[in-house]
Design a protein around this motif. Structure first.
Motif, short mmCIF file in Angstrom:
data_model
loop_
_atom_site.label_atom_id
_atom_site.label_comp_id
_atom_site.label_asym_id
_atom_site.label_seq_id
_atom_site.Cartn_x
_atom_site.Cartn_y
_atom_site.Cartn_z
N GLY A 264 0.81 -1.15 0.05
CA GLY A 264 -0.06 0.00 -0.05
C GLY A 264 0.81 1.34 -0.03
N PHE A 265 1.82 1.07 0.78
CA PHE A 265 2.65 2.33 1.01
C PHE A 265 3.35 2.94 -0.53
N ASP A 266 3.73 1.85 -1.20
CA ASP A 266 4.30 1.95 -2.46
C ASP A 266 3.59 2.44 -3.67
N ARG A 267 2.15 2.55 -3.38
CA ARG A 267 1.36 3.23 -3.99
C ARG A 267 0.93 4.84 -3.86
N THR A 268 1.65 5.20 -2.91
CA THR A 268 1.52 6.69 -2.30
C THR A 268 2.94 7.28 -2.67
N GLY A 269 2.85 8.59 -2.46
CA GLY A 269 4.03 9.41 -2.58
C GLY A 269 4.97 9.73 -1.40
N THR A 270 4.83 8.59 -0.50
CA THR A 270 5.71 8.63 0.84
C THR A 270 7.05 8.53 0.47
N PRO A 271 7.74 9.58 0.97
CA PRO A 271 9.44 9.56 0.52
C PRO A 271 10.09 8.49 1.20
N PRO A 272 11.29 8.28 0.83
CA PRO A 272 12.21 7.35 1.62
C PRO A 272 12.45 7.96 3.07
N ALA A 273 13.08 7.00 3.83
CA ALA A 273 13.43 7.31 5.13
C ALA A 273 14.53 8.54 5.18
N GLY A 274 14.35 9.47 6.02
CA GLY A 274 15.31 10.56 6.23
C GLY A 274 16.08 10.40 7.37
N PRO A 275 16.76 11.61 7.89
CA PRO A 275 17.56 11.43 9.06
C PRO A 275 16.42 11.65 10.25
N PRO A 276 16.90 11.20 11.43
CA PRO A 276 16.07 11.48 12.52
C PRO A 276 15.70 12.84 12.88
N GLY A 277 14.63 12.83 13.43
CA GLY A 277 14.11 14.44 13.80
C GLY A 277 15.15 14.92 14.73
N ARG A 278 15.24 16.38 14.51
CA ARG A 278 15.95 16.91 15.41
C ARG A 278 15.40 17.50 16.88
N GLN A 279 15.99 16.75 18.01
CA GLN A 279 15.58 17.45 19.08
C GLN A 279 16.01 18.75 19.25
N GLY A 280 15.45 19.41 20.65
CA GLY A 280 15.83 20.84 20.91
C GLY A 280 14.59 21.54 21.61
N SER A 281 14.82 22.82 21.50
CA SER A 281 13.74 23.82 22.31
C SER A 281 12.88 24.10 20.99
N VAL A 282 11.54 24.57 21.60
CA VAL A 282 10.60 25.05 20.39
C VAL A 282 10.21 26.51 20.99
N ASP A 283 9.53 27.12 20.18
CA ASP A 283 9.28 28.57 20.19
C ASP A 283 7.86 28.65 20.97
N LEU A 284 7.49 27.99 22.24
CA LEU A 284 6.53 27.99 23.03
C LEU A 284 6.80 27.93 24.60
N ASP A 285 5.79 28.27 25.33
CA ASP A 285 6.14 28.17 26.91
C ASP A 285 5.87 26.72 27.20
N VAL A 286 6.84 25.82 27.07
CA VAL A 286 6.69 24.39 27.28
C VAL A 286 6.57 24.16 28.74
N ALA A 287 7.17 24.98 29.67
CA ALA A 287 6.76 24.73 31.06
C ALA A 287 5.47 25.20 31.43
N GLY A 288 5.05 26.21 30.90
CA GLY A 288 3.41 26.50 31.11
C GLY A 288 2.67 25.47 30.45
N VAL A 289 2.96 24.69 29.28
CA VAL A 289 2.04 23.76 28.93
C VAL A 289 1.98 22.67 29.65
N GLU A 290 3.14 22.14 30.10
CA GLU A 290 3.42 21.05 30.90
C GLU A 290 2.82 21.13 32.57
N ALA A 291 2.84 22.34 32.84
CA ALA A 291 2.14 22.71 34.21
C ALA A 291 0.49 22.79 34.10
N ALA A 292 0.01 23.03 32.79
CA ALA A 292 -1.22 23.35 32.65
C ALA A 292 -1.80 21.87 32.26
N LEU A 293 -1.09 20.98 31.90
CA LEU A 293 -1.42 19.67 31.59
C LEU A 293 -1.01 18.61 32.57
#
Length: 339
Positions: free
Chosen positions: A184-213
């Motif tokens: 099934g995947f071969d009948r889609t435009g799904t691209p080949p595997a790429g490098p792993p996603g980059r870890q790191g910071s994000v532009d949002l209030d992570v501490a506030g989100v984690e405290a809220a949740l």
């Protein structure tokens, strides 16, 4: 008939309290030392059946080498029993509600494999397909014995038109299952595997989100995400699902600037939770996308709602927290990686 938010809030708390009391007596105990939400699956009986349901067994990445070769990319282990592989649709340029949707936010195809005590293997997945791809992909899966258990949307109006297909298969040959999925995947435009996603910071209030949740999430490729799992033991047919497989609440936050985010997610509920969760999501300004099932034969019966919002990250997290408190879920030990 109840009137006013105060009485409705009392009703929600009462329902939740009764549910948690019942759950405490009936659900699987937590894995020792594994943290909250890592419910250990216990034997369960099918309704009207005399045989025990079949338990998953622990495996390692080496046990899935042939599956990785058949799929054409490597996966990773989650919680000791789930072999997970991502197929992000990095080939698609998708706009929804004026937001450029990244693969980690809502374009991540995922498949999971689980080995069972009887030697069989189950495969389960959620696959992103364009409208033009949908029918030929389903035809390919059906030719290889891969079942479709749902076909629906995760996003509101989007360009191009996308669908999400849930797939399920069970058999004695995991490589054959992987080859069927790959057809099934071969009948889609799904691209080949790429490098792993980059870890790191994000532009949002992570501490506030984690405290809220009241949860710890992960960041990857510029997104923040967190996952909650059902506390009950879920049985699909005769197969006990490992905690966090096919029964999750997934919340993905993509920064759009100024502390605002695009929020995309999925919420797993039992029937008596549905109306309270939907009401609380809408009260928090979160748009409802779909209400549907992902499985065909699970016990207890699960319902899923996909949702979307653009707004202040912490305010949206607070709205999600109220919905989480109306459901019998707990934070997952580790989160499915983005894409």
């Amino acid at each position: 008939m109840m009137t006013g938010d105060g009485q409705q809030g009392t009703r929600t708390r009462a329902i939740t309290s009764r549910r948690r009391l019942l759950a405490a007596a009936a659900v699987a105990p937590m894995l020792a030392g594994a943290g909250p939400g890592a419910a250990q699956a216990l034997p369960a009986r099918e309704a009207g059946a005399e045989r025990w349901a079949v338990e998953p067994v622990r495996t390692g990445e080496a046990d899935w080498e042939d599956v990785a070769n058949a799929l054409g990319r490597r996966g990773n282990m989650l919680r000791g029993t789930i072999y997970h592989t991502g197929f992000p649709r990095r080939d698609l340029y998708v706009i929804s509600d004026g937001v450029l949707v990244t693969p980690g936010l809502a374009l991540g195809t995922h498949v999971a494999f689980v080995r069972y005590a009887d030697g069989s293997t189950m495969a389960m997945g959620d696959v992103v397909v364009t409208e033009d791809e949908t029918q030929q992909v389903c035809d390919a899966w059906q030719a290889h014995g891969i079942e479709q258990t749902a076909l629906h949307k995760h996003l509101l109006a989007q360009t191009p038109d996308l669908w999400w297909a849930h797939v399920h298969a069970h058999g004695d040959d995991p490589v054959a299952l992987a080859r069927g999925l790959r057809a099934g995947f071969d009948r889609t435009g799904t691209p080949p595997a790429g490098p792993p996603g980059r870890q790191g910071s994000v532009d949002l209030d992570v501490a506030g989100v984690e405290a809220a949740l009241d949860v710890r999430g992960t960041t990857e490729d510029g997104l923040y995400k967190c996952l909650f799992v059902r506390r009950e033991t879920i049985v699909d047919g005769r197969l006990v699902l490992p905690a966090g497989l096919g029964a999750t609440c997934a919340f993905n936050f993509q920064p759009v600037g100024g502390g605002r985010v695009a929020l995309s997610g999925d919420f797993a509920m039992v029937a008596e939770e549905v109306q309270d969760v939907l009401r609380l999501l809408r009260r928090g300004g979160i748009k409802l996308v779909e209400l549907h099932n992902h499985h065909l034969t699970e016990t207890p019966r699960l319902f899923f709602t996909h949702f979307w919002a653009v707004g202040d990250a912490v305010e949206l997290a607070r709205a999600l927290r109220s919905a989480v408190e109306a459901a019998n879920v707990a934070p997952a030990v580790n989160v499915v990686p983005a894409g």
